[in-house]
Design a protein around this motif. Sequence first.
Motif, PDB file in Angstrom:
ATOM      1  N   ASN A   5       0.829  -1.206   0.000  1.00  0.00           N
ATOM      2  CA  ASN A   5       0.000   0.000   0.000  1.00  0.00           C
ATOM      3  C   ASN A   5       0.861   1.253   0.000  1.00  0.00           C
ATOM      4  O   ASN A   5       0.556   2.225  -0.691  1.00  0.00           O
ATOM      5  N   THR A   6       1.936   1.200   0.764  1.00  0.00           N
ATOM      6  CA  THR A   6       2.871   2.318   0.789  1.00  0.00           C
ATOM      7  C   THR A   6       3.495   2.513  -0.583  1.00  0.00           C
ATOM      8  O   THR A   6       3.579   3.637  -1.078  1.00  0.00           O
ATOM      9  N   LYS A   7       3.927   1.426  -1.205  1.00  0.00           N
ATOM     10  CA  LYS A   7       4.531   1.520  -2.530  1.00  0.00           C
ATOM     11  C   LYS A   7       3.541   2.099  -3.533  1.00  0.00           C
ATOM     12  O   LYS A   7       3.903   2.939  -4.351  1.00  0.00           O
ATOM     13  N   ALA A   8       2.290   1.701  -3.454  1.00  0.00           N
ATOM     14  CA  ALA A   8       1.275   2.239  -4.363  1.00  0.00           C
ATOM     15  C   ALA A   8       1.107   3.743  -4.158  1.00  0.00           C
ATOM     16  O   ALA A   8       0.990   4.501  -5.123  1.00  0.00           O
ATOM     17  N   CYS A   9       1.107   4.183  -2.911  1.00  0.00           N
ATOM     18  CA  CYS A   9       0.993   5.618  -2.617  1.00  0.00           C
ATOM     19  C   CYS A   9       2.191   6.392  -3.158  1.00  0.00           C
ATOM     20  O   CYS A   9       2.034   7.431  -3.796  1.00  0.00           O
ATOM     21  N   VAL A  10       3.375   5.894  -2.895  1.00  0.00           N
ATOM     22  CA  VAL A  10       4.591   6.569  -3.348  1.00  0.00           C
ATOM     23  C   VAL A  10       4.659   6.576  -4.873  1.00  0.00           C
ATOM     24  O   VAL A  10       5.005   7.596  -5.474  1.00  0.00           O
ATOM     25  N   ASP A  11       4.312   5.458  -5.500  1.00  0.00           N
ATOM     26  CA  ASP A  11       4.308   5.406  -6.967  1.00  0.00           C
ATOM     27  C   ASP A  11       3.330   6.431  -7.553  1.00  0.00           C
ATOM     28  O   ASP A  11       3.638   7.111  -8.529  1.00  0.00           O
ATOM     29  N   MET A  12       2.155   6.548  -6.952  1.00  0.00           N
ATOM     30  CA  MET A  12       1.166   7.517  -7.423  1.00  0.00           C
ATOM     31  C   MET A  12       1.685   8.938  -7.244  1.00  0.00           C
ATOM     32  O   MET A  12       1.572   9.778  -8.132  1.00  0.00           O
ATOM     33  N   GLY A  59      -0.860   9.308   6.944  1.00  0.00           N
ATOM     34  CA  GLY A  59      -1.738   9.149   8.093  1.00  0.00           C
ATOM     35  C   GLY A  59      -2.114   7.691   8.326  1.00  0.00           C
ATOM     36  O   GLY A  59      -2.250   7.245   9.454  1.00  0.00           O
ATOM     37  N   LEU A  60      -2.270   6.946   7.241  1.00  0.00           N
ATOM     38  CA  LEU A  60      -2.649   5.527   7.346  1.00  0.00           C
ATOM     39  C   LEU A  60      -1.460   4.612   7.586  1.00  0.00           C
ATOM     40  O   LEU A  60      -1.537   3.674   8.382  1.00  0.00           O
ATOM     41  N   PHE A  61      -0.363   4.862   6.868  1.00  0.00           N
ATOM     42  CA  PHE A  61       0.737   3.896   6.841  1.00  0.00           C
ATOM     43  C   PHE A  61       2.031   4.385   7.477  1.00  0.00           C
ATOM     44  O   PHE A  61       2.976   3.628   7.593  1.00  0.00           O
ATOM     45  N   GLY A  62       2.124   5.636   7.866  1.00  0.00           N
ATOM     46  CA  GLY A  62       3.335   6.161   8.487  1.00  0.00           C
ATOM     47  C   GLY A  62       4.187   6.970   7.522  1.00  0.00           C
ATOM     48  O   GLY A  62       3.884   7.088   6.337  1.00  0.00           O
ATOM     49  N   ARG A  63       5.238   7.522   8.045  1.00  0.00           N
ATOM     50  CA  ARG A  63       6.127   8.395   7.265  1.00  0.00           C
ATOM     51  C   ARG A  63       6.900   7.620   6.207  1.00  0.00           C
ATOM     52  O   ARG A  63       7.172   6.446   6.358  1.00  0.00           O
ATOM     53  N   ILE A  64       7.266   8.351   5.160  1.00  0.00           N
ATOM     54  CA  ILE A  64       8.114   7.777   4.115  1.00  0.00           C
ATOM     55  C   ILE A  64       9.526   8.338   4.271  1.00  0.00           C
ATOM     56  O   ILE A  64       9.752   9.241   5.071  1.00  0.00           O
ATOM     57  N   MET A  66      13.096   9.969   2.312  1.00  0.00           N
ATOM     58  CA  MET A  66      13.419  10.831   1.178  1.00  0.00           C
ATOM     59  C   MET A  66      13.763  10.028  -0.072  1.00  0.00           C
ATOM     60  O   MET A  66      13.429  10.441  -1.175  1.00  0.00           O
ATOM     61  N   ASP A  67      14.418   8.896   0.084  1.00  0.00           N
ATOM     62  CA  ASP A  67      14.844   8.131  -1.088  1.00  0.00           C
ATOM     63  C   ASP A  67      13.670   7.469  -1.822  1.00  0.00           C
ATOM     64  O   ASP A  67      13.833   6.977  -2.937  1.00  0.00           O
ATOM     65  N   GLN A  68      12.483   7.481  -1.228  1.00  0.00           N
ATOM     66  CA  GLN A  68      11.318   6.901  -1.898  1.00  0.00           C
ATOM     67  C   GLN A  68      10.718   7.843  -2.942  1.00  0.00           C
ATOM     68  O   GLN A  68      10.003   7.414  -3.840  1.00  0.00           O
ATOM     69  N   LEU A  69      10.999   9.140  -2.821  1.00  0.00           N
ATOM     70  CA  LEU A  69      10.453  10.117  -3.759  1.00  0.00           C
ATOM     71  C   LEU A  69      11.425  10.304  -4.920  1.00  0.00           C
ATOM     72  O   LEU A  69      12.590  10.616  -4.721  1.00  0.00           O
ATOM     73  N   LYS A  70      10.911  10.100  -6.115  1.00  0.00           N
ATOM     74  CA  LYS A  70      11.770  10.150  -7.302  1.00  0.00           C
ATOM     75  C   LYS A  70      11.041  10.863  -8.429  1.00  0.00           C
ATOM     76  O   LYS A  70       9.829  10.731  -8.577  1.00  0.00           O
TER      77      LYS A  70
END
Length: 88
Positions: A5-12, A59-64, A66-70
């Motif tokens: 779910n986190t990966k889907a959020c970050v990808d979006m 809010g649902l899954f916690g903080r991300i 910096m390296d996840q944002l591309k």
Amino acid sequence: MTGKNTKACVDMFNTLYSAYLAGKKIHFTTTSQAEHLRTDNAVGEILDYADRIMENCMGLFGRITMDQLKYEDFGTFTNDKAYYQAIR
């Protein structure tokens, strides 16, 4: 923040942010006032939407981290009509 779910959020978010940057390229380089105004409105909406998605995901899954944002190459567009087709 972990999991699919986190990966889907970050990808979006990454996709939307890349679309925002592609729209800004048009916004700053166009010679048409109408195109300038249209892209200004569109990129503002895209950025607001990306922000709302990430705020809710965090809010649902916690903080991300910096390296996840591309930045992804969303494409190069010669006018806003081609850009709008791509973001649909």
